[in-house]
Design a protein around this motif. Sequence first.
Motif, short mmCIF file in Angstrom:
data_model
loop_
_atom_site.label_atom_id
_atom_site.label_comp_id
_atom_site.label_asym_id
_atom_site.label_seq_id
_atom_site.Cartn_x
_atom_site.Cartn_y
_atom_site.Cartn_z
N ARG A 1 0.86 -1.14 0.28
CA ARG A 1 0.45 -0.27 0.12
C ARG A 1 0.76 1.38 -0.55
O ARG A 1 0.47 2.16 -0.76
CB ARG A 1 -0.93 -0.01 1.10
N TYR A 2 1.57 1.53 1.06
CA TYR A 2 3.06 2.64 0.83
C TYR A 2 4.23 2.07 0.59
O TYR A 2 4.42 0.94 0.48
CB TYR A 2 2.64 2.56 2.47
N THR A 3 5.25 3.47 0.84
CA THR A 3 6.26 2.73 0.14
C THR A 3 6.75 2.07 2.09
O THR A 3 6.75 2.59 2.73
CB THR A 3 7.94 4.68 1.16
N PRO A 4 7.14 0.97 1.68
CA PRO A 4 7.94 0.26 2.39
C PRO A 4 9.01 0.46 3.14
O PRO A 4 10.04 0.52 2.76
CB PRO A 4 7.90 -1.73 2.08
N ARG A 5 8.87 0.58 4.80
CA ARG A 5 10.68 0.67 5.52
C ARG A 5 11.05 -0.80 5.58
O ARG A 5 12.99 -0.53 5.36
CB ARG A 5 10.17 1.43 6.50
N LYS A 6 10.88 -1.37 6.36
CA LYS A 6 11.56 -2.85 6.64
C LYS A 6 10.70 -3.24 6.97
O LYS A 6 9.54 -3.87 7.12
CB LYS A 6 11.58 -2.20 8.38
N PHE A 7 11.05 -5.04 7.20
CA PHE A 7 10.19 -6.25 7.12
C PHE A 7 10.97 -6.94 8.03
O PHE A 7 12.03 -6.84 8.30
CB PHE A 7 9.55 -6.19 5.99
N VAL A 8 10.07 -8.41 8.75
CA VAL A 8 10.72 -9.17 9.63
C VAL A 8 10.40 -10.18 9.00
O VAL A 8 8.84 -10.35 9.06
CB VAL A 8 10.90 -8.95 10.84
N LEU A 9 10.55 -11.24 9.44
CA LEU A 9 10.55 -12.97 9.40
C LEU A 9 9.51 -13.55 10.05
O LEU A 9 10.74 -13.51 10.74
CB LEU A 9 11.57 -13.50 8.69
N HIS A 10 8.62 -13.50 10.69
CA HIS A 10 8.09 -14.98 11.25
C HIS A 10 8.19 -15.91 11.88
O HIS A 10 8.22 -16.82 10.75
CB HIS A 10 6.31 -14.77 11.59
N PRO A 11 9.48 -16.36 12.61
CA PRO A 11 10.22 -17.44 12.12
C PRO A 11 10.02 -18.21 12.32
O PRO A 11 9.72 -19.65 10.98
CB PRO A 11 11.58 -17.47 12.99
N LYS A 12 9.40 -18.97 12.82
CA LYS A 12 8.61 -20.29 13.07
C LYS A 12 7.40 -20.55 12.11
O LYS A 12 7.16 -21.38 12.37
CB LYS A 12 7.36 -20.21 14.30
N ARG A 13 6.32 -19.09 12.32
CA ARG A 13 5.00 -19.02 11.29
C ARG A 13 5.65 -18.63 9.84
O ARG A 13 4.86 -18.93 9.02
CB ARG A 13 4.25 -18.12 11.81
#
Length: 1213
Positions: free
Chosen positions: A777-789
């Motif tokens: 939707r908007y400019t992405p800034r950062k992301f993380v992986l949810h390791p287990k899911r």
Amino acid sequence: MYLYNLTLQQPTGIVCAINGSFSGGKSQEIVVARGKVLDLLRPDDNGRIQTILSVEIFGSIRSLAQFRLTGAQKDYIVVGSDSGRIVILDYNKEKNVFDKIHQETFGKSGSRRIVPGQFIAIDPKGRAVMIGACEKQKLVYVLNRDTAARLTISSPLEAHKSHTLVYSICGVDCGFENPIFAAIELDYSEADLDSTGQAASEAQKHLTFYELDLGLNHVSRKWSEQVDNGANLLVTVPGGGDGPSGVLVCAENFVIYKNQGHQEVRAVIPRRADLPSERGVLIVSAAMHKLKSMFFFLLQTEYGDIFKVTLEHDGDRVSELKIKYFDTIPVTASMCVLKSGFLFAASEFGNHALYQFKAIGDDDDVEVSSATLEETQDGFKPVYFRPRRLKNLVRIDQVESLMPIMDMKVSNLFEEETPQIFTLCGRGPRSSLRILRTGLAVSEMAVSRLPGIPSAVWTVKKNVIDEFDAYIVVSFTNATLVLSIGETVEEVSDSGFLDTTPSLAVSLIGDDSLMQVHPNGIRHIREDGRINEWRTPGKRTIAKVGYNRLQVVIALSGGELIYFEVDVTGQLMEVEKHEMSGDVACLDIAPVPEGRQRSRFLAVGSYDKTIRILSLDPDDCMQALSVQSVSSAPESLLFLEVQASVGGEDGADHPASLFLNAGLQNGVLFRTVVDMVTGQLSDSRSRFLGLRAPMLFPIIVRGKRAMLCLSSRPWLGYIHQGHFLLTPLSYETLEYAASFSSDQCVEGVVAVAGEALRIFTIERLGETFNETVIPLRYTPRKFVLHPKRKLLVIVESDQGALTAEERESARKECFDATQAGENGTGSDPMENGGEDEDKDDALSDEHYGYPKTESDKWVSCIRVLDPRTGNTTCLLELQENEAAFSVCTVNFHDKEYGTLLAVGTAKGLQFLPRRTLTAGYIHIYRFVEDGRSLELLHKTQVEGVPLALCQFQGRLLAGIGPVLRLYDLGKRRLLRKCENKLFPNTIVSIHAYRDRIYVGDMQESFHYCKYRRDENQLYIFADDCVPRWLTASYHIDFDTMAGADKFGNVYFVRLSQDVSDEIEEDPTGGRIKWEQGKLNGAPNKVEEIVQFHVGDLITSLQKASLIPGGGECILYGTTMGSIGALHAFTSRDDVDFFSHLEMHLRQDHPPLCGRDHMAYRSAYFPVKDVIDGDLCEQYPTLPMDLQRKIADELDRTPGEILKKLEEVRNKII
């Protein structure tokens, strides 16, 4: 530590683009500059854009222009770069290279204010070129021909003016009179002397004409006139009989026609109805299209709307300037109108597109004219319009672009053979998450179920001159199915093939007859329908078969070989028998060379782990020429012939050569060169492809023979720009394949897997990755992986946009206004841009951009996304003008909630005039519904923007401005446990390992910290002595960090071993506590061990292995959308070899645009311990004699150098 830098994905963003006929004749090409790469693109007949040539220039391209000498047939390219030189290139069609025709030095290297290169203007008749700097300097070169019709260039003529800023320059079309160049200039000499700032506020831009007197060989300022202070772009107006001459000045809210001795003609640019009144409208790119009788301009605004501008003129007097709304496309860096009716739009961010003109905007639309310009007390009266769907243009192709990569992580979430690269790309409503996989993209044409499980498939033509295949033949365990290819594919029974037996081979033999080999014999079907059958002797059956168009060899069970040839009458005649020592594992015959009647080589693979080359010459038939032992029994053999070429399409000189490829049972592909005279084998290479033994099949790619290897995933081996590339296909496991050609699908592959028959084509050769795109939707800034899911959590934020609810209500209002207009005043509904259906058009935001608002308004959201399905499982819009900037997952000591999500946000953030904010917050969310949704636990107010968050020993570390703070989880908010306020500026990254914390400062590189639990204190014990503006960082090992700065450098720092040991062995902590560094610095300094200028701003660093079982390398993603790798050498010999190769290439093959390679890679700091793989990879594209010269100096053969290059590339990807 020595590293090898290799670009895996070329930059995909475009800085500037030009179009013209560079290869001569009628063809239309586009030359684009992608930062440090120059590409030549050509739209093919179907409107697909093909990359013809791509050259790394080891410099930064700032501007491009094309010119044509009078009466010539082709265009030349002028490049303005950071080399301090003007370079003129000519595209050589035969060799497919850019030839450097002229290179004139005029200044220092580097992108500097007063060294020309930023602007290039061409006299429309191709007689002179002006190259300008941002400030002071402008040089004019005269272009001419010598007696041999070669291009000549004069020495430079100066058109300098000190204390002057230049905003834009262009050539003025004045026919064959003296060339004139126009420039928008601002004189700041008074502003410099006036300390009150009065003169600066009154500084005025001018439009200046410079005349080049060809007789006196001298440039003079001819005319200067005041122009709006918002002027930013000049566009040449045709002259010399085609038009009125002069220039269009594009300024804020206006387009003005100006010429010497002509009063200005001004028209206002229409504005979007929903644009706030304080925002102006600027033109960012322009293109002109000239036809025999008329010309028009397409000007694009910063919001993406294109306007068509026409001039009403009589001779050289302009009476009226009209601006009409044309269409809206995403904002471009350059637009090119091709003579063939295409518009190439090089987007500023996101994918580039090729549009076709449906119309040229002659219908009714919102139009303004200089004649209807109304002046009020507040200035000129604006005219409003509403954007609508495309009416004059239709998009026919797009070029994928990753620009800019905002963040990147590498992980094998899908449990495939190789990990996937997840990248956040783009800006605003056009941003996306792109999942990159190594391999070529495949587009599936058809899949059909078969009545059983097939074992093999072939395609055959009926005659050697046919363009398309006639039959697809599928073999089962006890039958053969024949399908005829026409409008549809259907089963036939009158083909002459025996259908009650499985087949071992089906092919065209001779010129016009078909052959089917089955276990009990060979069936030869003549063109007139006669059938000859050869039966096997006794009870023996045919086990294996090898064939080409004129020769067949069969192997009977037990190991007897029987060789057949096609004679003059087209009959298949038995020539020779030969008894092998054991069963034959596989056979192949080399293709028949041009103009010969037989091929000389037969390859036989045996179960005793050998491959023999036998001769098929009548003189020494079935004599062994050479033997090669391999690591495992061969399963499949294929000869691949490489035609001799001098330059040509694949851009490299190489003699004809013959390769023998073998798929071994242990999953290795073994490749060796066969000497075309003696049949000896040499220069063998092997590569592990997968867990299954590779089956090899010849297919046709771009009209040349290539190899498809089917192991646990399919691979394609083909020649691209001089390199032999072996690339995986992103497709499922296949059992058997053949090339396929019909009128719907000219170059395809038919393959069997399971019960299905699949027909597919292979897209975009030469690319390393293919991508799956999920819009955001908007400019992405950062992301993380949810390791287990295996879920992704992405934070996105945009400045100056409305929230989702406000956008919805604005859209409703706009819809109601349209309705009222229709009913109330009975106005034509076409006036406000079209029908009602585009009001609820889901794609409109992506297409038109968001409505703009004040710059202190932010919109932001947190998204939980399942990458396997591409579904967003949770989307939280942040309220009250908050924007998210950082995110991390954290497990606190008390295991009550399990994994939590911490998000750092800022409220009311503003950057101008200086950075201010209302408040910063850290939100803590818990995952609910199996991790698919988020629930807010609490949010904690902090005093700055938390730009960095990291989990540390069951607590949360936050970097808030210059403070590093440790938080623990409370019931209502986060609780402060410990902090350190001694960081110089702003913390932008935190990495933790054991009890060490590695903090990256925005301007001051890395700080190494230690947390002492017994004292609850954070100590800084080491920092860097070089100020670095960090943009990306990654933790390598206990003492080493990798970082990248905003000037395009990547570097590694390491704490020396003895200092590291001292700090670890310090029992009382006294050393850290009382040691004081100099000048408020830390007591110890880290040392730089690696330094390299990539030439592109790196936004993320990751450590990963892209090949199964391969070593890890550092991957980086850049703002231009390129992905590169830094691979660590394991042996000293390799380092010596590649550093010498790099040295010779630097001397013998200097970069195309005149930048010195060593100086470029050391642009800010001297290059240290990194070898430039991109330069080494240019070796195969050199002329053959130069390749030999370099190889001799290295005491190697060219083949060995190519093998080394291939090996090191295969270690990375």
